[in-house]
Design a protein around this motif. Structure first.
Motif, PDB file in Angstrom:
ATOM      1  N   VAL A 254       4.483   0.102   0.434  1.00 46.82           N
ATOM      2  CA  VAL A 254       5.051  -0.583   1.586  1.00 46.82           C
ATOM      3  C   VAL A 254       4.291  -1.891   1.791  1.00 46.82           C
ATOM      4  CG1 VAL A 254       5.434  -0.441   4.073  1.00 46.82           C
ATOM      5  CG2 VAL A 254       5.663   1.607   2.666  1.00 46.82           C
ATOM      6  N   HIS A 255       5.009  -2.948   2.068  1.00 49.24           N
ATOM      7  CA  HIS A 255       4.354  -4.226   2.312  1.00 49.24           C
ATOM      8  C   HIS A 255       3.571  -4.160   3.613  1.00 49.24           C
ATOM      9  CE1 HIS A 255       4.379  -8.619   3.533  1.00 49.24           C
ATOM     10  NE2 HIS A 255       3.686  -8.564   2.416  1.00 49.24           N
ATOM     11  N   VAL A 256       2.300  -4.519   3.572  1.00 55.31           N
ATOM     12  CA  VAL A 256       1.485  -4.435   4.783  1.00 55.31           C
ATOM     13  C   VAL A 256       0.958  -5.786   5.236  1.00 55.31           C
ATOM     14  CG1 VAL A 256       0.802  -2.044   4.446  1.00 55.31           C
ATOM     15  CG2 VAL A 256      -0.576  -3.857   3.433  1.00 55.31           C
TER      16      VAL A 256
ATOM     17  N   VAL B 278       0.845  -1.192   0.000  1.00 53.28           N
ATOM     18  CA  VAL B 278       0.000   0.000   0.000  1.00 53.28           C
ATOM     19  C   VAL B 278       0.882   1.244   0.000  1.00 53.28           C
ATOM     20  CG1 VAL B 278      -1.672   1.336   1.341  1.00 53.28           C
ATOM     21  CG2 VAL B 278      -1.882  -1.141   1.219  1.00 53.28           C
ATOM     22  N   ARG B 279       0.522   2.201  -0.830  1.00 60.79           N
ATOM     23  CA  ARG B 279       1.190   3.505  -0.785  1.00 60.79           C
ATOM     24  C   ARG B 279       0.354   4.444   0.058  1.00 60.79           C
ATOM     25  NH1 ARG B 279       1.657   8.242  -3.642  1.00 60.79           N
ATOM     26  NH2 ARG B 279       0.399   7.686  -5.416  1.00 60.79           N
ATOM     27  N   GLY B 280       0.955   4.982   1.098  1.00 61.13           N
ATOM     28  CA  GLY B 280       0.256   5.870   2.012  1.00 61.13           C
ATOM     29  C   GLY B 280      -0.060   7.191   1.358  1.00 61.13           C
ATOM     30  N   LYS B 281      -0.842   7.970   2.074  1.00 63.00           N
ATOM     31  CA  LYS B 281      -1.296   9.233   1.515  1.00 63.00           C
ATOM     32  C   LYS B 281      -0.142  10.085   1.018  1.00 63.00           C
ATOM     33  CE  LYS B 281      -5.765  10.206   3.075  1.00 63.00           C
ATOM     34  NZ  LYS B 281      -6.674  11.116   3.756  1.00 63.00           N
ATOM     35  N   ARG B 282       0.902  10.196   1.848  1.00 62.39           N
ATOM     36  CA  ARG B 282       2.036  11.017   1.434  1.00 62.39           C
ATOM     37  C   ARG B 282       3.296  10.183   1.325  1.00 62.39           C
ATOM     38  NH1 ARG B 282       0.540  16.290   4.785  1.00 62.39           N
ATOM     39  NH2 ARG B 282      -1.647  16.305   4.223  1.00 62.39           N
ATOM     40  N   GLY B 283       3.149   8.867   1.435  1.00 58.92           N
ATOM     41  CA  GLY B 283       4.321   8.014   1.324  1.00 58.92           C
ATOM     42  C   GLY B 283       4.859   8.085  -0.085  1.00 58.92           C
ATOM     43  N   LEU B 284       6.140   7.838  -0.243  1.00 57.08           N
ATOM     44  CA  LEU B 284       6.751   7.939  -1.552  1.00 57.08           C
ATOM     45  C   LEU B 284       6.665   6.631  -2.314  1.00 57.08           C
ATOM     46  CD1 LEU B 284       9.898   9.973  -0.577  1.00 57.08           C
ATOM     47  CD2 LEU B 284       7.887  10.773  -1.801  1.00 57.08           C
ATOM     48  N   ASN B 285       6.647   5.514  -1.564  1.00 54.23           N
ATOM     49  CA  ASN B 285       6.623   4.236  -2.262  1.00 54.23           C
ATOM     50  C   ASN B 285       5.663   3.266  -1.580  1.00 54.23           C
ATOM     51  OD1 ASN B 285       8.216   4.004  -0.015  1.00 54.23           O
ATOM     52  ND2 ASN B 285      10.111   3.951  -1.177  1.00 54.23           N
TER      53      ASN B 285
ATOM     54  N   ASN C 114      -8.161   4.504   6.264  1.00 54.98           N
ATOM     55  CA  ASN C 114      -7.716   5.702   5.573  1.00 54.98           C
ATOM     56  C   ASN C 114      -6.218   5.708   5.310  1.00 54.98           C
ATOM     57  OD1 ASN C 114      -8.681   7.916   4.371  1.00 54.98           O
ATOM     58  ND2 ASN C 114      -8.867   9.183   6.187  1.00 54.98           N
ATOM     59  N   GLU C 115      -5.603   4.528   5.195  1.00 55.68           N
ATOM     60  CA  GLU C 115      -4.154   4.498   5.097  1.00 55.68           C
ATOM     61  C   GLU C 115      -3.637   4.784   3.696  1.00 55.68           C
ATOM     62  OE1 GLU C 115      -5.888   1.933   6.287  1.00 55.68           O
ATOM     63  OE2 GLU C 115      -5.125   1.287   8.220  1.00 55.68           O
TER      64      GLU C 115
END
Lengths: 275, 103
Positions: free
Chosen positions: B30-32, B21-28, B55-56
């Motif tokens: 991420v394995h969740v 999942v790519r977070g709201k402001r994450g750049l890449n 809302n992640e």
């Protein structure tokens, strides 16, 4: 970026809310919305519309919740429960709005827990027993297509609160319809057994389609939706013979009373309880 | 190895997928976590329901677990230990201007 925990990374941008498990970055759908009833809007009719839409959602949410611990896969159980909770959220906003404008000042709980079967205005399709998974996804497809078409129109409703609730709901309902449509195609185009069950579910739903009217004419739109999905699923929508009566007039099947008994039991046994 | 571990469909059920999942402001991405699904479309739907309820995310990747090639424990030392003493591989010998983000 903080790499200590994946969910901290995901929740970045909401640094003030490190308790991500309780939710991050939530928005109030009614934030900044004027709650006074605009001139020219009949408050009584507005309240009645809100209650009818809320009842559809509440009763549907209760039926969807019945799948918890019973769905064929854990993932589907979460999906169905999520959809139910989306609808419950819509119901809460709509009941609150009804209480604001109908002059009684009732809160959402008063509508959900302290009205009797005759007072409920949901369509009867929503209250039919859960049935099998095929019935669950067929009913969800029909009800979400119908509600979505209706909510799209309601986004332009003169009441700003109802319009805001509809705008929020459109996004949710689009997903509900997609989820249901994917399953309808998968099952209709699946094994002999799943195809048979889908046909049986369509036969069961068809007589209730005639009840799905709104103030706006959305019948063609809903029929298009259903035709598109049933065609892809290798099924045909049976010609329906509409049942007499209407849930919108408070006429219900024998299935609503037991549903409400379960839904309302605790709230009625302990009227002022909080938890 | 069971069918489930190998990520192949079997009598035990649907194949395993890994979710990113790519977070709201994450750049890449991420394995969740992981989940079971019958096909890619269903895996995306399930990932949406299981991993973005709070809302992640703004973007989801799913990939069949069997399609991920992973290094093994046995390779740990040959793979990773040699970098421990090679400080010159780190870009710490020059100053990074304050206004350069994401480094």
């Amino acid at each position: 970026m903080s790499d200590d925990h994946v969910y901290l990374t995901l929740a970045e941008g909401h640094e003030d809310d490190t308790r991500w498990a309780y939710g991050t970055g939530f928005e109030d759908p009614l934030h900044g919305v004027d709650t006074t009833v605009p001139e020219g809007v009949d408050a009584g009719a507005l309240a009645a519309d809100c209650v009818a839409l809320a009842d559809d959602a509440l009763v549907s949410a209760q039926r969807l919740a019945e799948w918890v611990t019973r769905a064929p896969e854990l993932e589907e159980e979460v999906a169905l429960a999520n959809i139910g909770l989306d609808l419950l959220g819509q119901a809460r906003l709509l009941y609150s709005r009804a209480g604001q404008v109908d002059g009684t000042g009732r809160d959402e709980d008063a509508y959900a827990y302290f009205r009797d079967t005759d007072d409920f205005r949901n369509v009867r399709l929503a209250e039919l027993p859960s049935g099998d998974f095929a019935f669950a996804v067929v009913r969800l497809l029909v009800l979400s297509s119908w509600r979505l078409a209706h909510f799209r129109r309601l986004q332009a409703h003169p009441d700003p609160v109802l319009a805001a609730v509809a705008a929020k709901g459109v996004k949710e309902l689009t997903y509900h319809r997609q989820y249901a449509a994917e399953w309808c195609v998968r099952l209709g185009d699946g094994t002999d057994e799943s195809h048979r069950r889908m046909r049986a579910a369509l036969d069961e739903v068809a007589p209730y389609l005639g009840e799905l009217h709104t103030a706006y004419d959305v019948r063609d739109e809903v029929a298009d939706d259903l035709r598109q999905v049933t065609r892809a699923a290798g099924l045909t929508l049976p010609v329906y013979r509409p049942l007499p009566g209407s849930g919108r007039a408070g006429e219900h099947t024998e299935h609503l009373a037991p549903l409400l008994t379960e839904l309302q039991g605790i709230a009625r046994a302990h009227p002022e309880a909080t938890w | 190895m069971s069918a489930e571990q190998s990520g192949k469909p079997g009598k035990q059920g649907w194949p395993l997928y890994e979710v990113f999942v790519r977070g709201k402001r994450g750049l890449n991405h991420v394995h969740v976590g992981s989940l079971h699904a019958a096909d890619d479309a269903m895996a995306l739907t399930h990932a949406r329901d299981l991993y973005t309820r709070r809302n992640e995310g703004v973007s989801i990747w799913v990939v069949r677990s069997e399609h991920i090639a992973a290094s093994t424990r046995d390779e740990k030392d040959p793979f990773f230990a040699p970098s421990a003493d090679k400080v010159y591989r780190h870009p710490t010998f020059y100053d990074i201007p304050d206004d350069v983000p994401h480094i």
